[in-house]
Design a protein around this motif. Structure first.
Motif, PDB file in Angstrom:
ATOM      1  N   GLU A 155       0.854  -1.193  -0.029  1.00 19.40           N
ATOM      2  CA  GLU A 155       0.090  -0.107  -0.122  1.00 19.40           C
ATOM      3  C   GLU A 155       0.896   1.265   0.091  1.00 19.40           C
ATOM      4  N   PHE A 156       0.394   2.413  -0.613  1.00 18.69           N
ATOM      5  CA  PHE A 156       1.096   3.634  -0.711  1.00 18.69           C
ATOM      6  C   PHE A 156       0.377   4.639  -0.008  1.00 18.69           C
ATOM      7  N   LEU A 157       1.164   5.709   0.476  1.00 13.17           N
ATOM      8  CA  LEU A 157       0.543   6.834   1.098  1.00 13.17           C
ATOM      9  C   LEU A 157       1.577   8.101   0.974  1.00 13.17           C
ATOM     10  N   THR A 158       1.008   9.021   0.294  1.00 11.69           N
ATOM     11  CA  THR A 158       2.001  10.327   0.263  1.00 11.69           C
ATOM     12  C   THR A 158       1.654  11.285   1.195  1.00 11.69           C
ATOM     13  N   VAL A 159       2.434  11.705   1.881  1.00  8.27           N
ATOM     14  CA  VAL A 159       2.341  12.799   2.948  1.00  8.27           C
ATOM     15  C   VAL A 159       3.105  14.122   2.992  1.00  8.27           C
ATOM     16  N   ASP A 160       2.627  15.285   3.343  1.00  8.51           N
ATOM     17  CA  ASP A 160       2.950  16.348   3.443  1.00  8.51           C
ATOM     18  C   ASP A 160       3.948  16.378   4.871  1.00  8.51           C
ATOM     19  N   VAL A 161       5.177  16.152   4.712  1.00  7.25           N
ATOM     20  CA  VAL A 161       6.142  16.034   6.041  1.00  7.25           C
ATOM     21  C   VAL A 161       6.822  17.295   6.476  1.00  7.25           C
ATOM     22  N   THR A 162       6.294  18.518   5.752  1.00  7.53           N
ATOM     23  CA  THR A 162       7.019  19.843   5.999  1.00  7.53           C
ATOM     24  C   THR A 162       7.132  20.088   7.435  1.00  7.53           C
TER      25      THR A 162
ATOM     26  N   ALA B 128       7.013  19.950  -3.595  1.00  9.22           N
ATOM     27  CA  ALA B 128       5.639  19.770  -4.657  1.00  9.22           C
ATOM     28  C   ALA B 128       4.647  20.644  -4.126  1.00  9.22           C
ATOM     29  N   PRO B 129       3.876  20.623  -5.322  1.00  3.66           N
ATOM     30  CA  PRO B 129       2.531  21.631  -4.883  1.00  3.66           C
ATOM     31  C   PRO B 129       1.534  20.598  -4.142  1.00  3.66           C
ATOM     32  N   TRP B 130       1.102  21.530  -3.243  1.00  2.00           N
ATOM     33  CA  TRP B 130       0.174  20.647  -2.282  1.00  2.00           C
ATOM     34  C   TRP B 130      -1.002  21.576  -1.870  1.00  2.00           C
ATOM     35  N   VAL B 131      -2.221  20.902  -1.583  1.00  2.00           N
ATOM     36  CA  VAL B 131      -3.165  21.635  -0.838  1.00  2.00           C
ATOM     37  C   VAL B 131      -2.820  21.838   0.474  1.00  2.00           C
ATOM     38  N   HIS B 132      -2.752  23.118   1.180  1.00  2.00           N
ATOM     39  CA  HIS B 132      -2.499  23.151   2.465  1.00  2.00           C
ATOM     40  C   HIS B 132      -3.272  24.380   3.099  1.00  2.00           C
ATOM     41  N   ASN B 133      -4.153  24.143   3.889  1.00  2.00           N
ATOM     42  CA  ASN B 133      -5.307  25.247   4.474  1.00  2.00           C
ATOM     43  C   ASN B 133      -5.954  25.621   3.371  1.00  2.00           C
ATOM     44  N   ASP B 134      -6.531  24.526   2.593  1.00  2.00           N
ATOM     45  CA  ASP B 134      -7.435  25.006   1.374  1.00  2.00           C
ATOM     46  C   ASP B 134      -6.669  25.973   0.207  1.00  2.00           C
ATOM     47  N   GLU B 135      -5.382  26.001   0.297  1.00  2.00           N
ATOM     48  CA  GLU B 135      -4.578  26.754  -0.819  1.00  2.00           C
ATOM     49  C   GLU B 135      -3.726  25.994  -1.190  1.00  2.00           C
ATOM     50  N   LEU B 136      -3.242  26.408  -2.522  1.00  2.00           N
ATOM     51  CA  LEU B 136      -2.085  25.507  -3.142  1.00  2.00           C
ATOM     52  C   LEU B 136      -0.929  26.111  -2.766  1.00  2.00           C
ATOM     53  N   ALA B 137      -0.054  25.130  -2.229  1.00  2.00           N
ATOM     54  CA  ALA B 137       1.329  25.679  -1.567  1.00  2.00           C
ATOM     55  C   ALA B 137       2.430  24.746  -2.017  1.00  2.00           C
ATOM     56  N   VAL B 138       3.610  25.127  -1.728  1.00  2.00           N
ATOM     57  CA  VAL B 138       4.598  24.284  -1.954  1.00  2.00           C
ATOM     58  C   VAL B 138       5.093  23.761  -0.801  1.00  2.00           C
ATOM     59  N   ARG B 139       4.921  22.467  -0.751  1.00  2.00           N
ATOM     60  CA  ARG B 139       5.294  21.747   0.832  1.00  2.00           C
ATOM     61  C   ARG B 139       6.472  20.763   0.239  1.00  2.00           C
ATOM     62  N   GLN B 140       7.015  20.200   1.512  1.00  2.00           N
ATOM     63  CA  GLN B 140       7.729  19.069   1.355  1.00  2.00           C
ATOM     64  C   GLN B 140       7.053  17.660   1.620  1.00  2.00           C
ATOM     65  N   VAL B 141       7.146  16.726   0.503  1.00  2.00           N
ATOM     66  CA  VAL B 141       6.148  15.666   0.403  1.00  2.00           C
ATOM     67  C   VAL B 141       7.056  14.412   0.452  1.00  2.00           C
ATOM     68  N   MET B 142       6.506  13.444   1.016  1.00  2.00           N
ATOM     69  CA  MET B 142       7.283  11.950   0.964  1.00  2.00           C
ATOM     70  C   MET B 142       6.144  10.870   0.626  1.00  2.00           C
ATOM     71  N   SER B 143       6.585   9.940   0.042  1.00  2.00           N
ATOM     72  CA  SER B 143       5.606   8.894  -0.236  1.00  2.00           C
ATOM     73  C   SER B 143       6.271   7.686   0.709  1.00  2.00           C
ATOM     74  N   LEU B 144       4.950   6.912   1.173  1.00  2.00           N
ATOM     75  CA  LEU B 144       5.497   5.682   2.151  1.00  2.00           C
ATOM     76  C   LEU B 144       4.697   4.574   1.282  1.00  2.00           C
ATOM     77  N   SER B 145       5.791   3.571   1.326  1.00  2.00           N
ATOM     78  CA  SER B 145       5.235   2.183   0.667  1.00  2.00           C
ATOM     79  C   SER B 145       5.294   1.124   1.612  1.00  2.00           C
ATOM     80  N   LEU B 146       4.151   0.581   2.168  1.00  2.00           N
ATOM     81  CA  LEU B 146       4.251  -0.494   3.193  1.00  2.00           C
ATOM     82  C   LEU B 146       3.889  -1.920   2.300  1.00  2.00           C
ATOM     83  N   SER B 147       4.563  -2.663   2.434  1.00  2.00           N
ATOM     84  CA  SER B 147       4.267  -4.239   2.193  1.00  2.00           C
ATOM     85  C   SER B 147       4.149  -5.093   3.403  1.00  2.00           C
ATOM     86  N   PHE B 148       3.089  -5.910   3.381  1.00  2.00           N
ATOM     87  CA  PHE B 148       2.747  -6.801   4.649  1.00  2.00           C
ATOM     88  C   PHE B 148       2.446  -8.234   4.090  1.00  2.00           C
TER      89      PHE B 148
END
Length: 472
Positions: free
Chosen positions: A270-277, A421-441
Protein backbone atom coordinates in the motif's frame (compact mmCIF):
# COMPACT_ATOMS: atom_id res chain seq x y z
CA UNK A 1 63.98 -31.90 23.56
CA UNK A 2 60.32 -30.94 23.36
CA UNK A 3 58.24 -33.19 21.14
CA UNK A 4 56.30 -31.50 18.34
CA UNK A 5 53.37 -32.56 16.22
CA UNK A 6 51.31 -31.27 13.28
CA UNK A 7 47.80 -30.03 14.07
CA UNK A 8 45.18 -29.19 11.47
CA UNK A 9 42.57 -26.50 12.07
CA UNK A 10 39.29 -27.02 10.26
CA UNK A 11 36.95 -24.20 9.30
CA UNK A 12 34.42 -23.95 12.14
CA UNK A 13 30.71 -23.20 11.93
CA UNK A 14 30.68 -19.43 12.40
CA UNK A 15 27.04 -19.35 13.44
CA UNK A 16 23.56 -19.38 11.86
CA UNK A 17 24.21 -22.91 10.54
CA UNK A 18 26.18 -21.61 7.56
CA UNK A 19 27.87 -24.34 5.55
CA UNK A 20 30.71 -22.42 3.89
CA UNK A 21 32.86 -19.30 4.11
CA UNK A 22 35.25 -17.46 1.82
CA UNK A 23 38.86 -16.91 2.85
CA UNK A 24 39.37 -13.16 2.40
CA UNK A 25 42.94 -12.87 3.62
CA UNK A 26 45.59 -14.56 5.70
CA UNK A 27 47.17 -12.59 8.55
CA UNK A 28 50.01 -15.12 8.80
CA UNK A 29 52.29 -17.02 6.45
CA UNK A 30 54.09 -20.36 6.53
CA UNK A 31 56.86 -20.19 9.12
CA UNK A 32 55.15 -17.55 11.31
CA UNK A 33 55.03 -18.16 15.05
CA UNK A 34 51.54 -17.52 16.41
CA UNK A 35 50.01 -17.38 19.86
CA UNK A 36 46.74 -18.85 21.08
CA UNK A 37 43.78 -16.74 19.92
CA UNK A 38 45.90 -14.57 17.62
CA UNK A 39 43.94 -13.49 14.54
CA UNK A 40 45.21 -15.59 11.65
CA UNK A 41 42.65 -14.92 8.91
CA UNK A 42 39.63 -12.96 7.81
CA UNK A 43 36.76 -15.01 6.42
CA UNK A 44 33.50 -13.89 4.89
CA UNK A 45 30.30 -15.76 5.60
CA UNK A 46 27.05 -15.07 3.83
CA UNK A 47 26.31 -12.52 6.53
CA UNK A 48 29.48 -10.91 7.84
CA UNK A 49 33.27 -10.61 7.75
CA UNK A 50 34.75 -12.48 10.72
CA UNK A 51 38.26 -12.50 12.17
CA UNK A 52 39.39 -16.08 12.79
CA UNK A 53 41.63 -16.62 15.85
CA UNK A 54 44.22 -19.37 16.14
CA UNK A 55 43.25 -22.40 18.25
CA UNK A 56 46.92 -23.29 18.78
CA UNK A 57 50.16 -21.70 19.86
CA UNK A 58 52.90 -22.80 17.49
CA UNK A 59 54.30 -22.34 14.00
CA UNK A 60 52.26 -22.16 10.80
CA UNK A 61 53.18 -25.28 8.85
CA UNK A 62 50.82 -24.99 5.87
CA UNK A 63 48.00 -22.84 4.52
CA UNK A 64 45.61 -25.14 2.67
CA UNK A 65 43.44 -22.49 1.03
CA UNK A 66 44.21 -19.31 -0.88
CA UNK A 67 42.41 -15.96 -0.44
CA UNK A 68 39.24 -16.02 -2.52
CA UNK A 69 38.62 -19.72 -1.95
CA UNK A 70 35.16 -20.76 -0.73
CA UNK A 71 35.63 -23.46 1.89
CA UNK A 72 33.09 -25.86 3.37
CA UNK A 73 32.74 -26.01 7.13
CA UNK A 74 34.89 -28.84 8.49
CA UNK A 75 37.60 -28.69 5.82
CA UNK A 76 41.21 -28.10 6.98
CA UNK A 77 42.41 -24.58 6.27
CA UNK A 78 45.71 -24.36 8.14
CA UNK A 79 48.21 -26.69 9.83
CA UNK A 80 50.38 -25.82 12.83
CA UNK A 81 53.52 -27.36 14.25
CA UNK A 82 52.99 -27.34 18.00
CA UNK A 83 54.71 -28.81 21.03
CA UNK A 84 52.87 -30.93 23.59
CA UNK A 85 51.90 -27.89 25.68
CA UNK A 86 50.54 -25.99 22.69
CA UNK A 87 48.57 -29.04 21.61
CA UNK A 88 47.00 -29.37 25.05
CA UNK A 89 46.01 -25.72 25.04
CA UNK A 90 44.49 -25.75 21.59
CA UNK A 91 43.33 -29.28 20.80
CA UNK A 92 39.97 -29.11 22.55
CA UNK A 93 39.51 -25.59 21.30
CA UNK A 94 39.99 -26.52 17.66
CA UNK A 95 38.02 -29.73 17.53
CA UNK A 96 36.13 -30.13 20.78
CA UNK A 97 38.32 -33.06 21.86
CA UNK A 98 41.87 -34.33 22.14
CA UNK A 99 43.73 -35.03 18.92
CA UNK A 100 46.38 -37.31 17.50
CA UNK A 101 49.72 -36.10 16.23
CA UNK A 102 48.27 -35.38 12.80
CA UNK A 103 44.55 -34.85 12.27
CA UNK A 104 43.12 -35.40 8.81
CA UNK A 105 40.18 -33.91 6.95
CA UNK A 106 38.41 -37.28 7.08
CA UNK A 107 37.77 -36.88 10.80
CA UNK A 108 34.47 -35.17 11.44
CA UNK A 109 34.86 -31.87 13.35
CA UNK A 110 33.00 -31.43 16.57
CA UNK A 111 31.83 -27.93 17.45
CA UNK A 112 32.79 -26.75 20.95
CA UNK A 113 29.94 -25.96 23.29
CA UNK A 114 29.62 -22.96 25.56
CA UNK A 115 28.96 -25.24 28.52
CA UNK A 116 32.18 -27.19 28.15
CA UNK A 117 34.81 -26.53 30.77
CA UNK A 118 38.30 -25.25 29.95
CA UNK A 119 40.74 -27.70 28.42
CA UNK A 120 43.66 -29.00 30.44
CA UNK A 121 46.45 -26.46 30.45
CA UNK A 122 44.26 -23.68 29.03
CA UNK A 123 44.18 -20.13 30.43
CA UNK A 124 41.95 -19.61 33.46
CA UNK A 125 39.62 -17.22 31.64
CA UNK A 126 38.42 -17.15 28.05
CA UNK A 127 36.40 -14.55 26.23
CA UNK A 128 33.64 -15.89 23.94
CA UNK A 129 33.65 -14.98 20.28
CA UNK A 130 31.98 -15.97 17.03
CA UNK A 131 33.75 -19.30 16.67
CA UNK A 132 33.10 -20.36 20.24
CA UNK A 133 36.52 -19.99 21.75
CA UNK A 134 39.01 -17.40 22.85
CA UNK A 135 41.73 -16.67 25.36
CA UNK A 136 42.93 -13.87 27.56
CA UNK A 137 46.20 -13.89 25.63
CA UNK A 138 46.28 -10.85 23.35
CA UNK A 139 48.68 -10.53 20.44
CA UNK A 140 49.25 -6.98 19.27
CA UNK A 141 52.56 -7.30 17.43
CA UNK A 142 53.32 -8.69 14.00
CA UNK A 143 54.02 -12.44 13.66
CA UNK A 144 57.63 -13.43 13.97
CA UNK A 145 59.46 -15.35 11.28
CA UNK A 146 61.25 -18.61 11.80
CA UNK A 147 64.89 -18.79 10.97
CA UNK A 148 65.64 -20.22 7.53
CA UNK A 149 67.27 -23.33 9.02
CA UNK A 150 64.24 -24.02 11.21
CA UNK A 151 61.91 -23.63 8.23
CA UNK A 152 63.94 -26.17 6.27
CA UNK A 153 63.80 -28.56 9.23
CA UNK A 154 60.02 -28.10 9.40
CA UNK A 155 59.63 -29.00 5.73
CA UNK A 156 61.68 -32.16 6.24
CA UNK A 157 59.59 -33.19 9.26
CA UNK A 158 56.38 -32.64 7.27
CA UNK A 159 57.65 -34.82 4.43
CA UNK A 160 58.50 -37.64 6.84
CA UNK A 161 55.21 -37.49 8.79
CA UNK A 162 53.02 -40.45 7.69
CA UNK A 163 49.76 -38.52 7.87
CA UNK A 164 50.98 -35.09 6.84
CA UNK A 165 48.77 -33.23 4.35
CA UNK A 166 49.59 -34.35 0.82
CA UNK A 167 48.22 -31.29 -0.96
CA UNK A 168 50.69 -28.63 -1.99
CA UNK A 169 50.69 -25.51 0.15
CA UNK A 170 49.41 -22.40 -1.69
CA UNK A 171 51.88 -19.58 -2.01
CA UNK A 172 51.67 -17.15 0.88
CA UNK A 173 51.40 -13.38 0.29
CA UNK A 174 54.84 -12.09 -0.60
CA UNK A 175 56.66 -9.67 1.64
CA UNK A 176 57.72 -6.18 0.76
CA UNK A 177 61.18 -6.36 -0.84
CA UNK A 178 62.65 -3.58 1.31
CA UNK A 179 61.07 -4.08 4.72
CA UNK A 180 60.31 -7.80 4.66
CA UNK A 181 56.70 -7.07 5.66
CA UNK A 182 53.51 -7.63 3.69
CA UNK A 183 51.65 -4.51 2.45
CA UNK A 184 49.29 -3.10 5.09
CA UNK A 185 45.69 -2.48 4.04
CA UNK A 186 42.11 -3.16 5.12
CA UNK A 187 39.84 -5.99 3.80
CA UNK A 188 37.69 -3.64 1.64
CA UNK A 189 40.84 -2.19 0.07
CA UNK A 190 42.23 -5.67 -0.63
CA UNK A 191 38.89 -6.60 -2.21
CA UNK A 192 39.04 -3.48 -4.39
CA UNK A 193 42.61 -4.30 -5.41
CA UNK A 194 41.57 -7.81 -6.44
CA UNK A 195 38.65 -6.42 -8.47
CA UNK A 196 40.95 -3.96 -10.27
CA UNK A 197 43.76 -6.45 -10.74
CA UNK A 198 46.18 -4.39 -8.65
CA UNK A 199 49.21 -5.90 -6.90
CA UNK A 200 49.32 -4.16 -3.52
CA UNK A 201 53.09 -4.61 -3.38
CA UNK A 202 53.32 -2.07 -6.20
CA UNK A 203 51.21 0.51 -4.39
CA UNK A 204 52.69 3.03 -1.97
CA UNK A 205 50.45 3.66 1.04
CA UNK A 206 49.71 7.23 2.07
CA UNK A 207 47.67 6.36 5.17
CA UNK A 208 48.88 6.27 8.78
CA UNK A 209 52.01 4.16 9.10
CA UNK A 210 52.08 3.52 5.35
CA UNK A 211 48.56 1.99 5.26
CA UNK A 212 47.33 1.51 1.70
CA UNK A 213 44.02 3.34 1.29
CA UNK A 214 41.19 3.03 -1.23
CA UNK A 215 42.40 6.24 -2.90
CA UNK A 216 45.92 4.83 -3.25
CA UNK A 217 44.58 1.86 -5.21
CA UNK A 218 42.32 4.03 -7.38
CA UNK A 219 45.09 6.52 -8.11
CA UNK A 220 47.45 3.67 -9.00
CA UNK A 221 45.11 2.36 -11.70
CA UNK A 222 43.67 5.72 -12.75
CA UNK A 223 40.21 4.16 -12.58
CA UNK A 224 37.26 4.47 -10.20
CA UNK A 225 35.71 1.85 -7.96
CA UNK A 226 32.40 0.50 -9.32
CA UNK A 227 29.55 1.79 -7.16
CA UNK A 228 26.35 0.29 -8.54
CA UNK A 229 27.58 -3.30 -8.59
CA UNK A 230 30.70 -3.91 -6.48
CA UNK A 231 30.93 -7.56 -7.53
CA UNK A 232 31.59 -6.62 -11.19
CA UNK A 233 35.23 -5.93 -12.04
CA UNK A 234 35.87 -2.27 -12.84
CA UNK A 235 38.39 -3.06 -15.58
CA UNK A 236 36.94 -5.01 -18.53
CA UNK A 237 39.44 -6.22 -21.16
CA UNK A 238 38.89 -4.62 -24.54
CA UNK A 239 36.72 -6.79 -26.75
CA UNK A 240 35.05 -8.62 -23.86
CA UNK A 241 31.25 -8.47 -24.17
CA UNK A 242 30.43 -10.18 -20.87
CA UNK A 243 31.71 -10.15 -17.31
CA UNK A 244 30.90 -13.16 -15.13
CA UNK A 245 31.07 -13.10 -11.34
CA UNK A 246 30.57 -16.00 -8.96
CA UNK A 247 27.37 -15.84 -6.92
CA UNK A 248 28.45 -16.13 -3.32
CA UNK A 249 28.50 -14.40 0.03
CA UNK A 250 25.86 -11.76 0.76
CA UNK A 251 24.62 -11.74 -2.84
CA UNK A 252 23.87 -15.48 -2.69
CA UNK A 253 22.16 -15.27 0.70
CA UNK A 254 20.10 -12.22 -0.30
CA UNK A 255 18.91 -13.87 -3.50
CA UNK A 256 17.83 -17.03 -1.68
CA UNK A 257 16.08 -15.06 1.05
CA UNK A 258 14.20 -12.84 -1.40
CA UNK A 259 13.02 -15.81 -3.48
CA UNK A 260 11.87 -17.60 -0.33
CA UNK A 261 10.05 -14.50 0.92
CA UNK A 262 8.42 -13.63 -2.41
CA UNK A 263 7.09 -17.16 -2.98
CA UNK A 264 6.16 -17.98 0.62
CA UNK A 265 4.51 -14.87 2.07
CA UNK A 266 1.59 -13.37 0.10
CA UNK A 267 2.73 -9.76 -0.29
CA UNK A 268 0.40 -6.77 -0.30
CA UNK A 269 1.77 -3.25 -0.85
CA UNK A 270 0.00 0.00 0.00
CA UNK A 271 1.11 3.56 -0.66
CA UNK A 272 0.56 6.88 1.08
CA UNK A 273 1.92 10.30 0.15
CA UNK A 274 2.32 12.67 3.09
CA UNK A 275 3.08 16.35 3.61
CA UNK A 276 6.11 16.04 5.91
CA UNK A 277 6.86 19.77 6.13
CA UNK A 278 6.18 19.79 9.92
CA UNK A 279 8.58 16.86 10.38
CA UNK A 280 11.32 18.63 8.41
CA UNK A 281 10.76 21.78 10.50
CA UNK A 282 11.02 19.69 13.67
CA UNK A 283 14.23 18.15 12.37
CA UNK A 284 15.73 21.61 11.82
CA UNK A 285 14.81 22.68 15.36
CA UNK A 286 16.30 19.54 16.88
CA UNK A 287 19.57 20.03 15.00
CA UNK A 288 19.79 23.54 16.48
CA UNK A 289 18.98 22.30 19.98
CA UNK A 290 22.00 21.92 22.29
CA UNK A 291 20.52 18.72 23.70
CA UNK A 292 21.12 17.08 20.30
CA UNK A 293 24.52 18.61 19.63
CA UNK A 294 26.86 15.94 18.24
CA UNK A 295 24.00 13.60 17.30
CA UNK A 296 23.41 12.70 13.64
CA UNK A 297 19.77 13.49 12.91
CA UNK A 298 18.16 12.70 9.55
CA UNK A 299 14.62 12.19 8.23
CA UNK A 300 15.25 8.47 8.82
CA UNK A 301 15.75 9.15 12.53
CA UNK A 302 12.34 10.79 12.89
CA UNK A 303 10.66 8.25 10.61
CA UNK A 304 12.13 5.34 12.61
CA UNK A 305 10.75 6.81 15.84
CA UNK A 306 7.38 7.30 14.17
CA UNK A 307 7.40 3.66 13.01
CA UNK A 308 8.03 2.48 16.57
CA UNK A 309 5.11 4.53 17.89
CA UNK A 310 2.79 3.32 15.13
CA UNK A 311 3.75 -0.31 15.83
CA UNK A 312 2.67 0.12 19.43
CA UNK A 313 -0.89 0.75 18.23
CA UNK A 314 -0.72 -1.88 15.48
CA UNK A 315 1.16 -4.87 16.96
CA UNK A 316 0.06 -7.37 14.30
CA UNK A 317 2.68 -5.86 11.98
CA UNK A 318 5.34 -6.86 14.51
CA UNK A 319 4.78 -10.62 14.31
CA UNK A 320 5.92 -13.81 12.61
CA UNK A 321 4.23 -16.78 10.92
CA UNK A 322 5.56 -20.00 12.47
CA UNK A 323 4.77 -22.60 9.82
CA UNK A 324 6.37 -25.51 11.69
CA UNK A 325 4.28 -25.04 14.82
CA UNK A 326 1.26 -23.53 13.07
CA UNK A 327 1.38 -20.48 15.33
CA UNK A 328 1.41 -16.72 14.97
CA UNK A 329 4.18 -15.27 17.13
CA UNK A 330 3.56 -11.67 18.20
CA UNK A 331 6.64 -9.88 19.49
CA UNK A 332 6.40 -7.67 22.56
CA UNK A 333 9.58 -5.89 21.55
CA UNK A 334 10.83 -4.35 18.31
CA UNK A 335 14.15 -5.29 16.74
CA UNK A 336 14.14 -2.63 14.04
CA UNK A 337 15.91 -3.64 10.82
CA UNK A 338 17.45 -1.01 8.56
CA UNK A 339 18.25 -2.09 5.00
CA UNK A 340 21.81 -1.02 4.19
CA UNK A 341 23.54 -1.01 0.80
CA UNK A 342 27.13 -2.05 1.44
CA UNK A 343 30.13 -2.97 -0.75
CA UNK A 344 29.29 -6.62 0.05
CA UNK A 345 25.66 -6.27 -1.05
CA UNK A 346 22.35 -5.64 0.71
CA UNK A 347 22.23 -6.36 4.44
CA UNK A 348 19.51 -5.70 7.03
CA UNK A 349 21.13 -5.29 10.45
CA UNK A 350 18.71 -4.52 13.25
CA UNK A 351 18.63 -2.44 16.42
CA UNK A 352 17.70 -4.65 19.33
CA UNK A 353 14.81 -3.39 21.54
CA UNK A 354 14.58 -0.20 19.50
CA UNK A 355 11.17 0.55 21.02
CA UNK A 356 12.86 1.20 24.38
CA UNK A 357 15.26 3.85 23.05
CA UNK A 358 14.92 7.61 23.33
CA UNK A 359 15.28 9.70 20.19
CA UNK A 360 18.91 10.48 21.02
CA UNK A 361 19.67 6.82 21.71
CA UNK A 362 17.96 5.84 18.48
CA UNK A 363 20.01 8.41 16.53
CA UNK A 364 23.23 6.97 17.99
CA UNK A 365 22.17 3.39 17.24
CA UNK A 366 21.24 4.23 13.63
CA UNK A 367 24.53 5.99 13.01
CA UNK A 368 26.56 3.13 14.46
CA UNK A 369 24.53 0.51 12.61
CA UNK A 370 25.01 2.07 9.16
CA UNK A 371 28.72 2.82 9.70
CA UNK A 372 29.37 -0.75 10.84
CA UNK A 373 27.39 -2.21 7.93
CA UNK A 374 29.28 -0.19 5.32
CA UNK A 375 32.61 -1.23 6.79
CA UNK A 376 31.57 -4.90 6.50
CA UNK A 377 31.95 -5.51 10.23
CA UNK A 378 28.32 -6.25 11.13
CA UNK A 379 28.15 -9.36 13.29
CA UNK A 380 25.83 -12.29 12.46
CA UNK A 381 23.93 -11.57 15.70
CA UNK A 382 23.05 -8.07 14.47
CA UNK A 383 21.80 -9.50 11.17
CA UNK A 384 19.35 -11.93 12.77
CA UNK A 385 16.32 -11.60 15.00
CA UNK A 386 14.71 -8.61 13.27
CA UNK A 387 10.95 -8.11 13.71
CA UNK A 388 10.17 -5.14 11.41
CA UNK A 389 12.25 -3.38 8.76
CA UNK A 390 12.69 0.01 7.10
CA UNK A 391 14.29 0.57 3.71
CA UNK A 392 15.23 4.17 2.95
CA UNK A 393 15.01 4.31 -0.84
CA UNK A 394 14.71 8.09 -0.68
CA UNK A 395 18.50 8.43 -0.37
CA UNK A 396 18.69 7.24 -3.99
CA UNK A 397 16.11 9.79 -5.15
CA UNK A 398 13.33 7.18 -5.45
CA UNK A 399 9.77 8.09 -4.47
CA UNK A 400 8.09 4.69 -3.99
CA UNK A 401 8.48 0.97 -4.53
CA UNK A 402 7.21 -2.46 -3.58
CA UNK A 403 9.72 -3.74 -0.99
CA UNK A 404 10.01 -7.49 -0.37
CA UNK A 405 9.67 -8.66 3.22
CA UNK A 406 12.73 -9.62 5.16
CA UNK A 407 12.13 -13.38 5.74
CA UNK A 408 10.41 -14.06 9.06
CA UNK A 409 8.93 -10.57 9.37
CA UNK A 410 5.36 -9.44 8.83
CA UNK A 411 6.00 -6.03 7.26
CA UNK A 412 8.50 -3.58 5.80
CA UNK A 413 8.09 0.11 5.00
CA UNK A 414 9.98 2.01 2.31
CA UNK A 415 10.66 5.73 2.83
CA UNK A 416 10.66 7.76 -0.37
CA UNK A 417 12.58 10.93 -1.15
CA UNK A 418 11.48 14.18 0.48
CA UNK A 419 10.61 16.53 -2.39
CA UNK A 420 9.14 19.99 -2.75
CA UNK A 421 5.81 19.69 -4.55
CA UNK A 422 2.55 21.64 -5.02
CA UNK A 423 0.17 20.63 -2.24
CA UNK A 424 -3.19 21.76 -0.93
CA UNK A 425 -2.50 23.27 2.49
CA UNK A 426 -5.21 25.10 4.47
CA UNK A 427 -7.41 25.00 1.36
CA UNK A 428 -4.77 26.79 -0.67
CA UNK A 429 -2.19 25.57 -3.16
CA UNK A 430 1.30 25.79 -1.65
CA UNK A 431 4.78 24.38 -2.12
CA UNK A 432 5.31 21.77 0.59
CA UNK A 433 7.81 19.00 1.37
CA UNK A 434 6.27 15.67 0.47
CA UNK A 435 7.23 12.02 1.04
CA UNK A 436 5.72 8.76 -0.24
CA UNK A 437 5.46 5.74 2.08
CA UNK A 438 5.29 2.18 0.69
CA UNK A 439 4.19 -0.55 3.08
CA UNK A 440 4.44 -4.25 2.18
CA UNK A 441 2.99 -6.84 4.55
CA UNK A 442 2.32 -10.56 4.81
CA UNK A 443 -1.42 -11.02 4.21
CA UNK A 444 -1.39 -14.22 6.26
CA UNK A 445 -0.63 -12.13 9.32
CA UNK A 446 -1.91 -8.67 8.52
CA UNK A 447 -5.36 -7.87 7.17
CA UNK A 448 -5.86 -4.95 4.83
CA UNK A 449 -7.51 -2.93 7.60
CA UNK A 450 -4.62 -3.48 10.00
CA UNK A 451 -2.01 -2.56 7.39
CA UNK A 452 -3.97 0.52 6.38
CA UNK A 453 -4.34 1.69 9.98
CA UNK A 454 -0.61 1.34 10.60
CA UNK A 455 0.22 3.28 7.42
CA UNK A 456 -2.33 5.97 8.32
CA UNK A 457 -0.86 6.31 11.83
CA UNK A 458 2.66 6.57 10.47
CA UNK A 459 1.58 9.20 7.97
CA UNK A 460 -0.30 11.15 10.64
CA UNK A 461 2.82 11.36 12.84
CA UNK A 462 5.04 12.50 9.98
CA UNK A 463 2.43 15.07 8.89
CA UNK A 464 2.08 16.37 12.43
CA UNK A 465 4.63 15.09 14.99
CA UNK A 466 2.38 16.35 17.79
CA UNK A 467 0.04 13.43 16.96
CA UNK A 468 2.46 11.25 18.93
CA UNK A 469 0.80 12.63 22.07
CA UNK A 470 -2.44 10.90 21.12
CA UNK A 471 -0.78 7.53 20.55
CA UNK A 472 1.41 7.00 23.63
Amino acid sequence: MTATMIKEFRLPDLGEGLTESEILSWKVAVGDTVTLNQVIAEVETAKAVVELPSPFAGVVAALHEQPGSVVEVGKPIVSFEVDDAGAANGSDVANGRGASAVETADEAPEAPTAAAGPAVGSPAKREPNLVGYGAVVEHTGRPTRRARGQAQSLKQEQAEAPKAPAAATPAAPQADKETGERPRSTPPVRKLARDLGVDLESVKGTGPGGLITREDVQNFTGSQEPEAEPHVAAVVPQGERETRTSIKGVRKLTAAAMVQSAFTAPHVTEFLTVDVTPTMELLARLKANKAFEGFKLTPLTIAAKAVLVALRNNPTLNSRWDEANQEIVQFNYVNLGIAAATPRGLTVPNIKDADRLTLRELATALSGLTDTARSGKTSPADLSGGTFSITNIGVFGIDAGTPILNPGEAAIVALGAVRKAPWVHNDELAVRQVMSLSLSFDHRLVDGEQGSRFLADLGAILADPAMVMTMV
